[in-house]
Design a protein around this motif. Structure first.
Motif, PDB file in Angstrom:
ATOM      1  N   PRO A  21      -3.972  11.257 -10.224  1.00  0.00           N
ATOM      2  CA  PRO A  21      -4.761  10.157  -9.651  1.00  0.00           C
ATOM      3  C   PRO A  21      -5.415  10.452  -8.306  1.00  0.00           C
ATOM      4  N   GLN A  66     -12.321   9.153  -9.626  1.00  0.00           N
ATOM      5  CA  GLN A  66     -10.870   9.182  -9.510  1.00  0.00           C
ATOM      6  C   GLN A  66     -10.285   8.115 -10.414  1.00  0.00           C
ATOM      7  N   TYR A  67      -9.045   8.345 -10.825  1.00  0.00           N
ATOM      8  CA  TYR A  67      -8.332   7.355 -11.621  1.00  0.00           C
ATOM      9  C   TYR A  67      -8.084   6.136 -10.753  1.00  0.00           C
ATOM     10  N   GLN A  68      -8.620   5.009 -11.164  1.00  0.00           N
ATOM     11  CA  GLN A  68      -8.438   3.774 -10.398  1.00  0.00           C
ATOM     12  C   GLN A  68      -8.783   2.586 -11.307  1.00  0.00           C
ATOM     13  N   ARG A  75      -4.088  -1.164 -15.577  1.00  0.00           N
ATOM     14  CA  ARG A  75      -3.237  -0.014 -15.249  1.00  0.00           C
ATOM     15  C   ARG A  75      -1.964  -0.025 -16.108  1.00  0.00           C
TER      16      ARG A  75
END
Length: 117
Positions: A21, A66-68, A75
């Motif tokens: 992440p 980015q992983y978000q 999530r």
């Protein structure tokens, strides 16, 4: 959730970004990791971003992601999907492919000549 996963590369890209992440991802890096063309990787990143699963990096890193996930609920669903995929890789892959096969068949059926036409 699985019905909104359009392809195995989409899922693999999502899980790769989820596993790292803090990493800033560019299309060329993702392409190397997934063994796909850079344009395909860029499309995957754009699709993941539109789905609210990843987000663009802060400026000035153009075309960096980015992983978000957009929400905590998303999530949690991605986490559950990652866990399920780790335990049922073949089944999930078959499910995704069967969905693609059905869509392809529906598209092909749209062009079939009918006796009454």
């Amino acid at each position: 959730m699985l019905t909104s996963i359009p392809s195995v590369p989409f899922l693999e890209a999502l899980l790769l970004l989820r596993a790292n992440p803090a990493q800033q991802w560019h299309a060329d890096t993702l392409a190397q990791r997934l063994y796909v063309r850079e344009r395909t990787a860029q499309t995957l990143l754009e699709d993941l971003c539109r789905a609210g699963m990843i987000a663009p990096c802060a400026a000035p890193n153009e075309h960096c992601y980015q992983y978000q996930p957009a929400t905590g609920a998303l999530r949690e669903r991605i986490d559950a999907l990652a866990d399920f995929y780790a335990r049922h890789l073949v089944e999930v892959t078959h499910l995704i492919h069967s969905s693609l096969d059905r869509k392809a068949q529906q598209f092909a059926d749209a062009f079939k000549l009918r006796k009454d036409s």
